[in-house]
Design an enzyme around this catalytic site. Structure first.
Site, short mmCIF file in Angstrom:
data_model
loop_
_atom_site.label_atom_id
_atom_site.label_comp_id
_atom_site.label_asym_id
_atom_site.label_seq_id
_atom_site.Cartn_x
_atom_site.Cartn_y
_atom_site.Cartn_z
N SER A 12 70.80 -9.46 -40.38
CA SER A 12 71.70 -8.84 -39.56
C SER A 12 72.99 -9.96 -39.84
O SER A 12 73.47 -10.22 -41.27
CB SER A 12 71.32 -9.02 -37.85
N LYS A 13 73.77 -9.02 -38.91
CA LYS A 13 75.68 -9.24 -38.84
C LYS A 13 75.84 -11.32 -39.63
O LYS A 13 76.34 -11.89 -40.34
CB LYS A 13 76.03 -9.85 -37.52
#
Ligand code: GLU
Length: 495
Positions: free
Chosen positions: A257-258
């Site tokens: 994820s980010k």
């Protein structure tokens, strides 16, 4: 039985529901490599039947991402092909025909339960501690009854009649035989009330009609595969060979994820990564080339790529490693190539006050001086902008640590005087500049670093810059003289 392995046809089948993220691009890349290795075909198919999840601009970005990575498709949007159209929303009739076949041969049935009724059903199941899933309410109802319901305006879906017991198995090229107990699969929807197919039906119909030989997709689709196997069976089609790719995780072993860095391929494009480096790095996430080799060209990878090298343990994405690899690719690139991409970068990023087009001749000389220091092409501008734009100076940017203002002025004045000498004047090249400057600074009672640092900052305005003598030679005598004079003016003005 699965499809023959001879005519290799693979597909990348993204849904336009978001950015082209790293995991999806790795799937595309593995499909592309497999096709190239076998002289097969790589097909791009857009799975856009879930209109509620569709995102504006997503398709364009997926295409941009694939193009940037150089993953060209043989058939698909923009390209066409004999199995088109390649966008599922344009193929609705094919899915309703398939649903009709399944209804006719008794493997599917209609259901008129409303979303509210289904919600209620799930709540009851939960309360009673029963496993969640469709309860088979319409499984044995008469067709006429449901057609009547349709006329009354109730939403009608088509569901697959999944055998209540028994098993189905398939062979995954990475994981071997995978067995599923059918009692765990409920009668899932294949055609929705709006006439759109669900992913399962559209995916199977298209893989069949497009003669896909191998399905290489993410591990998260394994649980859907028995549903697909049933659809193949009931439609009388031969299933493709399945290859479920390992998960892609961040360094902390959680879903990518980010938090782990940029996840969209376009962010890498915009942050100065080379597609060749990204391709190389992504290839190693879940595939082992056979030797402890990490840097491989696209052609080498194509030559070596095989399904045996794929493994099922999660692949860990490490942005630092990718950045390191990008630096290796920059160092390995030719001056010609880097001049071209650095030029594009500078055209975009240098302020408007710099004359356009940006001087390519100078850039070509700068490239060998800076390429070893860069990890991404984004780092370029801060190293080289002073070549194109004289620095804005203050005492602070010129005067070196441990050097007084008076000493600084003296160094710069003597440098100007030295530049006036005919021997250097006529031959302002690296070796000559070095020889004279080293002689000159030998006469100062300062460290070499301090004296040369003073000249460097007077000319470049920077603490860190490419090698000084080369830099001066590229800037040329007149420009160096002008900049040193300007620095002297700044120093003297504030006296
Ligand atoms: N449309 C699915 C996705 O977005 C494709 C899955 C598959 O390859 O079967 O990933």
């Amino acid at each position: 039985m699965t499809k023959s392995q001879e005519n290799i046809r693979v597909r990348f089948a993204p849904s336009p529901t978001g950015e082209p993220h790293l995991g999806a691009m790795r799937t595309a890349l593995f499909n592309w490599l497999f096709a190239k290795h076998h002289n097969g075909k790589f097909i791009l198919r857009i799975e856009d039947t879930d209109q509620t999840r569709k995102q504006e601009g997503s398709l364009e970005n997926i295409i941009k991402g694939l193009e940037w990575m150089g993953l060209d498709w043989d058939e698909g949007p923009k390209k066409g092909g004999e199995y088109g159209p390649y966008t599922q929303s344009e193929r609705k009739h094919l899915y309703s025909n398939a649903a009709k076949t399944l209804l006719d041969n008794g493997h599917a049935y209609l259901c008129d339960r409303t979303p509210e009724e289904l919600k209620l059903m799930r709540e009851t199941q939960k309360r009673e501690g029963k496993p969640p899933g469709y309860d088979g309410f319409s499984r044995n109802r008469k067709l006429e009854e449901l057609e009547k319901s349709r006329k009354e305006g109730r939403p009608i879906v088509t569901r697959l009649k999944v055998p209540k017991n028994g098993n189905r198995k398939f062979t995954d090229s990475i994981r071997g035989e995978i067995n599923f107990d059918l009692s765990t699969i409920d009668d899932f929807v294949i055609l929705k009330a709006d006439g759109m197919p669900t992913y399962h039906l559209a995916n199977v119909v298209d893989d069949h009609l497009m003669q896909i030989s191998h399905v290489l997709r993410g591990e998260e689709w394994i649980s859907s595969t028995p549903k697909h196997i049933l659809l193949y069976e009931f439609l009388g089609f031969t299933p493709p060979n399945y290859v479920h790719l390992s998960l892609l995780l961040g360094k902390d072993k959680t879903k990518l994820s980010k938090r782990h860095g940029a996840t969209s391929i376009l962010e890498y494009k915009n942050s100065g990564f080379l597609p060749e480096a990204l391709n190389n790095y992504l290839t190693l996430l879940g595939w082992y080339p056979g030797e402890n080799q990490e840097i491989l060209s696209k052609n080498e990878i194509i030559k070596k790529f095989n399904l045996k090298g794929l493994n099922d343990s999660p692949a860990i994405f490490d942005q630092e490693k990718l950045t390191w690899m990008n630096g290796v690719y920059i160092r390995q690139s030719s001056t010609e190539f880097l001049t071209k991409i650095f030029h594009e970068e500078l055209e975009k990023k240098l302020p408007n006050t710099v004359k356009r087009p940006v001087n390519k001749g100078i850039l070509k000389k700068i490239v060998p001086l800076v390429k070893d220091r860069l990890k991404t092409t984004n780092d370029l501008i801060e190293y080289v902008d002073f070549f194109f734009l004289p620095p804005t100076q203050t005492d602070h940017t010129i005067i070196q640590k441990g050097v007084s203002k008076e000493e600084t002025i003296k160094i710069l004045e003597k440098t100007i005087l030295m530049f006036n000498k005919q021997e250097i004047h006529q031959n302002f090249v690296t070796e000559n500049i070095e020889k004279y400057l080293r002689n000159l600074i030998g006469t100062f009672e300062l460290k070499t670093r301090q004296s040369l640092g003073t000249i460097r900052s007077a000319v470049t305005g920077k603490d860190v810059a490419p090698p000084l003598f080369d830099t001066l030679s590229i800037l040329g005598l007149e420009e160096c003289r002008k900049r040193i004079k300007n620095s002297l003016e700044v120093l003297n003005k504030q006296n």
